[in-house]
Design a protein around this motif. Structure first.
Motif, PDB file in Angstrom:
ATOM      1  N   GLN A  82       6.893   1.495  -2.592  1.00 39.55           N
ATOM      2  CA  GLN A  82       5.774   0.566  -2.736  1.00 39.55           C
ATOM      3  C   GLN A  82       5.171   0.627  -4.127  1.00 39.55           C
ATOM      4  OE1 GLN A  82       2.548   0.824   0.106  1.00 39.55           O
ATOM      5  NE2 GLN A  82       1.187  -0.379  -1.188  1.00 39.55           N
ATOM      6  N   ILE A  83       4.919   1.834  -4.610  1.00 33.23           N
ATOM      7  CA  ILE A  83       4.332   2.016  -5.932  1.00 33.23           C
ATOM      8  C   ILE A  83       5.404   2.526  -6.882  1.00 33.23           C
ATOM      9  CG2 ILE A  83       2.564   3.226  -7.269  1.00 33.23           C
ATOM     10  CD1 ILE A  83       1.037   3.607  -4.614  1.00 33.23           C
ATOM     11  N   GLU A 100       3.506  -2.588  -8.211  1.00 29.82           N
ATOM     12  CA  GLU A 100       3.374  -2.593  -6.758  1.00 29.82           C
ATOM     13  C   GLU A 100       4.396  -3.582  -6.254  1.00 29.82           C
ATOM     14  OE1 GLU A 100       1.890  -2.771  -2.687  1.00 29.82           O
ATOM     15  OE2 GLU A 100       2.603  -4.347  -4.021  1.00 29.82           O
ATOM     16  N   ALA A 263      -6.009  -1.421  -7.624  1.00 28.04           N
ATOM     17  CA  ALA A 263      -5.538  -0.048  -7.779  1.00 28.04           C
ATOM     18  C   ALA A 263      -6.749   0.833  -8.042  1.00 28.04           C
ATOM     19  CB  ALA A 263      -4.535   0.070  -8.922  1.00 28.04           C
ATOM     20  N   ALA A 295      -2.272   1.773  -4.957  1.00 29.21           N
ATOM     21  CA  ALA A 295      -2.335   0.349  -5.270  1.00 29.21           C
ATOM     22  C   ALA A 295      -1.974  -0.473  -4.044  1.00 29.21           C
ATOM     23  CB  ALA A 295      -1.388   0.006  -6.421  1.00 29.21           C
ATOM     24  N   CYS A 320      -6.762   0.332  -0.622  1.00 30.65           N
ATOM     25  CA  CYS A 320      -6.704   1.476  -1.539  1.00 30.65           C
ATOM     26  C   CYS A 320      -7.725   2.541  -1.146  1.00 30.65           C
ATOM     27  CB  CYS A 320      -6.967   1.006  -2.968  1.00 30.65           C
ATOM     28  SG  CYS A 320      -5.655  -0.005  -3.684  1.00 30.65           S
TER      29      CYS A 320
END
Length: 832
Positions: A82-83, A100, A263, A295, A320
């Motif tokens: 994902q990040i 992201e 984020a 994020a 977040c």
């Protein structure tokens, strides 16, 4: 792309200009290349003067460097699906660029041209009549998507960190592939400093950890930056948090507003103090600093994209905050252990070890220097082959996790607002190549995001199939995005309705490796059947006045991105019945027949597939050249060394051409590869290595691997198209594995033939590979010495016959589920 307008600041220079050669568009306002590069270098230059006298220990699974990255392509990637982040390893000026995986511009739409269905038979007749130019003009106005282009995947932003260390010694930065932890270390005024970075999947955060050997030695400032559409604020609810937030298109009054994103960087200190004012955190006199970064966007997820688009009720900032909420205090050792345990669950499944006694000890040599040594010695250091193979597995683990997006053209790492080719999902080779190592390299679960994307495309592809072609089933053309774009795009070269048929190969491959019948029934078969229904509805019969009259073919059709000369000298790419189409269709229909037989369903559909197979044009050999014909007619090629080798799909990733079963076609494929040449783009070289593997030519495979690493590999081991494209990394990882193990060919009893060391090069004389997977649900370990098999161990996940091949000889042994079978060279001698 070079931006049309420039704001003179380092930040915009970075995001708008850096590596403009990586783009496929130009601007009349471009800054001269020399001035532009000077600005880029100035921007990325760390203020610190770095001296690197530290000895680098031998570490076969660590990427190591003795200076900070000066350009993005030298930074080191981290990710959890994902990040994603690129860490530069700067001292006074550290920049961490974030992604992201769902941050795509655009939205769902209906781009299908309503004129298509009416114009299609006219276009087909024009092509049959040899009026290619007229066909192209009509197709351009009636079949192309509206809009014709998709919106890009975008960078999330950058965390800018500054420390007052301007002169440092014993600098080193590294990425440990065994742990997925990046580290930067140096000395400043007698104090040892260490920085560690990783992105945890269990915590869904990036963890940044700064330490020093002396208390009160850490002073640090940081803030968020982005090229556009953002704000950076100190969190009014938590003074330890710094927020980046924005919405795509918010700065443009005429642009449709897109996804919202956020984020948070959250600070934890041991000792010292900090302040958080006006979007900047300032830390002084700390003993230890930990920063957690997470994020999110309000992308609804692949399962929920629809047309018309539904309003998302996801709040990225709340997401977040909720991610960070459990971390009232931070236990860095625990976070690190949990991250490594999760990562190694995937990574530790496969171990490659290469032993070359002729190569000197590589201790003290950085990874970029190893690449230089490859060019100097015209041989790949064994250590570098191992790194490159495992780096590809590392990238897949980092960019494709279940429940998240599949790896795109750049995996998930892209720093621009408008990256090359939009960092899209290119379905005429590149997306598929991303997943070639998934099953073979024992990362089967990481294939799942591709199946999720494919399933999400079906309703959009059904609309396109009906609107453009009046056909059943579903279709996607040469690219797609996060929003279900399935219409032809970019230009008439995008009228290539084979993407769904090629994508449908992947869930079948997953079944052949795993034997998961539930997956076959619930996920794979619906994808495959829908793609086959479209193909069989879309195809037309060749007219009586043409070769292969009454055979089924695609029309319009082209061999991806290549062109040819018509007899009248006209250059064209549009035609009917290209070789690749027939090979993909044959592959799909054969797989559908077997799947429906296994599941005992759809007898009528199965019969239709069988009947269609009987009237597919066979792969042809040119009487003039002895090569595989790329088109239905033996046209003159306009570019003999074209980067695509589409007409050898049947060799790889298909299995219709093999030395064992079709020797004449295999010889013609060899001549085709020789004609195409041993150079090309990064991903093209990776594809050709896989093809030479299938021809059991380990020396040619090695030569192209050498070309790929020495000429098309960036300092951080990213593949270079150029520009950076991740498919070459994944394709090369699969290729190194297939030098050592193949299982795509069937024996006389229709069992998969397990080929041991089928394309081993003399430049890889001794070594071992443990944990590879073969079709039929078999884990394989292989040990070899002086170019010959020592022993192999096969561990089947089901009971049944095992057909094994080595050095041109075959044996058959009964395998028992869960019980290891030991294979030695003597078994082949005794059986032949």
């Amino acid at each position: 792309m070079i931006q049309n307008k420039f704001i003179i600041s380092y930040f915009v220079i970075f995001l708008g200009l850096a590596h403009s050669t990586a783009q496929n568009k130009t601007s009349s306002n471009a800054i001269p290349a020399s001035d532009r590069q000077q600005q880029i270098d100035q921007y990325w230059a760390d203020r610190a003067a770095v001296q690197s006298h530290q000895t680098i220990p031998f570490a076969p699974l660590t990427l190591t460097y003795i200076r900070p990255a000066s350009v993005w392509e030298e930074a080191l990637p981290l990710g959890n699906g994902q990040i994603g982040a690129m860490v530069f390893g700067g001292v006074a000026d550290e920049r961490i660029q974030f992604n992201e995986s769902t941050l795509w511009a655009g939205n769902t739409q209906n781009p299908n041209n309503p004129k298509g269905k009416t114009a299609l038979p006219i276009i087909q007749n024009l092509i049959f009549e040899g009026k290619n130019k007229e066909a192209i003009e009509l197709a351009d106005s009636t079949l192309m998507g509206k809009p014709m282009h998709i919106k890009p995947y975008q960078s999330l932003g950058e965390l800018w960190l500054d420390m007052p260390h301007l002169h440092v010694e014993n600098y080193k930065r590294s990425l440990d592939l065994k742990t997925a932890v990046q580290q930067t270390s140096y000395q400043h005024k007698g104090v040892n400093y260490s920085r560690q970075y990783f992105i945890s999947a269990p915590a869904n955060t990036m963890v940044i950890h700064y330490t020093a050997s002396k208390k009160k030695s850490l002073d640090l400032n940081f803030t968020w930056k982005r090229a556009q559409d953002f704000s950076c604020i100190s969190d009014p609810k938590d003074p330890s948090q710094l927020i980046l937030q924005g919405q795509i298109g918010q700065a443009e009054t005429k642009q449709e507003k897109g996804l919202r994103f956020a984020a948070i960087a959250k600070v934890y200190l041991k000792g010292g103090q900090f302040s958080n004012k006006n979007g900047k955190i300032m830390i002084t006199d700390a003993d230890e600093i930990t920063i957690l970064v997470t994020a999110a966007t309000n992308y609804p997820g692949l399962k929920h994209i629809s047309y018309p688009a539904q309003q998302s009720n996801i709040d990225p900032l709340s997401t977040c905050r909720n991610t960070l909420k459990p971390f009232k205090n931070v236990d860095y050792p625990l976070l690190k252990r949990q991250h490594i345990q999760d990562y190694q669950h995937y990574f530790n499944r496969v171990n490659l070890s290469l032993d070359d006694p002729d190569q000197p000890n590589r201790s003290g040599i950085s990874t970029d220097a190893l690449i230089s040594l490859t060019k100097e010695h015209q041989k790949i250091p064994s250590e570098l082959i191992t790194k490159f193979f495992q780096f590809g597995r590392y990238l897949l683990i980092s960019s494709s996790r279940p429940g998240h997006m599949p790896a795109n053209l750049q995996g998930m790492w892209a720093w621009q607002m408008d990256p090359p080719w939009n960092a899209d999902f290119h379905t005429n080779i590149n997306l598929q190549m991303n997943y070639w190592p998934a099953e073979l390299a024992n990362l089967s679960e990481l294939h799942q995001p591709l199946f999720d994307l494919t399933t999400a495309l079906i309703p959009f592809g059904e609309r396109t199939a009906h609107t453009l072609y009046g056909a059943k089933g579903w279709v996607v053309h040469h690219l797609t995005d996060a929003w279900g774009y399935t219409a032809p795009a970019d230009g008439v070269q995008g009228i290539w309705p084979m993407g769904s048929a090629w994508l449908a190969q992947h869930p079948w491959e997953h079944y052949t490796f795993t034997g998961d019948r539930q997956f076959l029934k619930e996920k794979a078969y619906p994808i495959m059947k829908g793609a086959a229904n479209f193909i069989m509805d879309f195809m037309v019969k060749i007219p009586k006045n043409k070769p292969f009259a009454n055979y089924w073919i695609t029309n319009p059709s082209h061999s991806p991105e290549n062109s040819f000369k018509l007899p009248n000298g006209e250059i064209s790419s549009f035609t009917y019945g290209v070789t690749m189409d027939s090979q993909i269709i044959r592959d799909l229909l054969i797989n559908c027949i077997e799947a429906s037989t296994v599941l005992q369903v759809d007898e009528t559909f199965r019969q239709q597939c069988q009947e269609t197979l009987q009237k597919l044009i066979p792969t042809q050999i040119s009487a003039k050249t002895g090569r595989i014909m790329e088109w239905i007619e033996d046209y003159e090629e306009t570019e003999v060394n074209h980067r695509h080798t589409s007409h050898l799909f049947g060799l790889h990733p298909g299995s219709q051409i093999s030395i064992a079963n079709t020797p004449d076609l295999a010889e013609a494929a060899k001549k085709t590869l020789l004609s195409r040449g041993d150079h090309g783009t990064g991903w093209s070289l990776a594809w050709k290595i896989n093809m030479w593997n299938r021809l059991h030519d380990g020396e040619h495979s090695y030569q192209l691997l050498y070309n790929l690493i020495s000429d098309k590999t960036l300092p951080n081991l990213f593949d270079n198209h150029p520009p950076f494209q991740i498919d070459g990394n994944f394709g090369a990882t699969a290729a190194i594995a297939e030098m050592l193990l193949q299982s795509q060919v069937r024996d006389k009893n229709n069992n998969y033939l397990i080929e041991l060391l089928p394309a081993l090069s003399k430049n890889m004389p001794s070594g071992s590979i443990e944990g590879l997977k073969a079709r039929g649900g078999i884990t394989v370990n292989i040990h070899w010495n002086n170019g010959s098999l020592q022993k192999a161990q096969l561990l089947p996940n089901r009971t049944g016959p095992l057909c094994i091949s080595y050095a041109g000889k075959q044996i058959e042994i009964m395998g028992t589920q869960g019980k290891a079978v030991i294979i030695t060279p003597q078994l082949f001698q005794n059986n032949n």
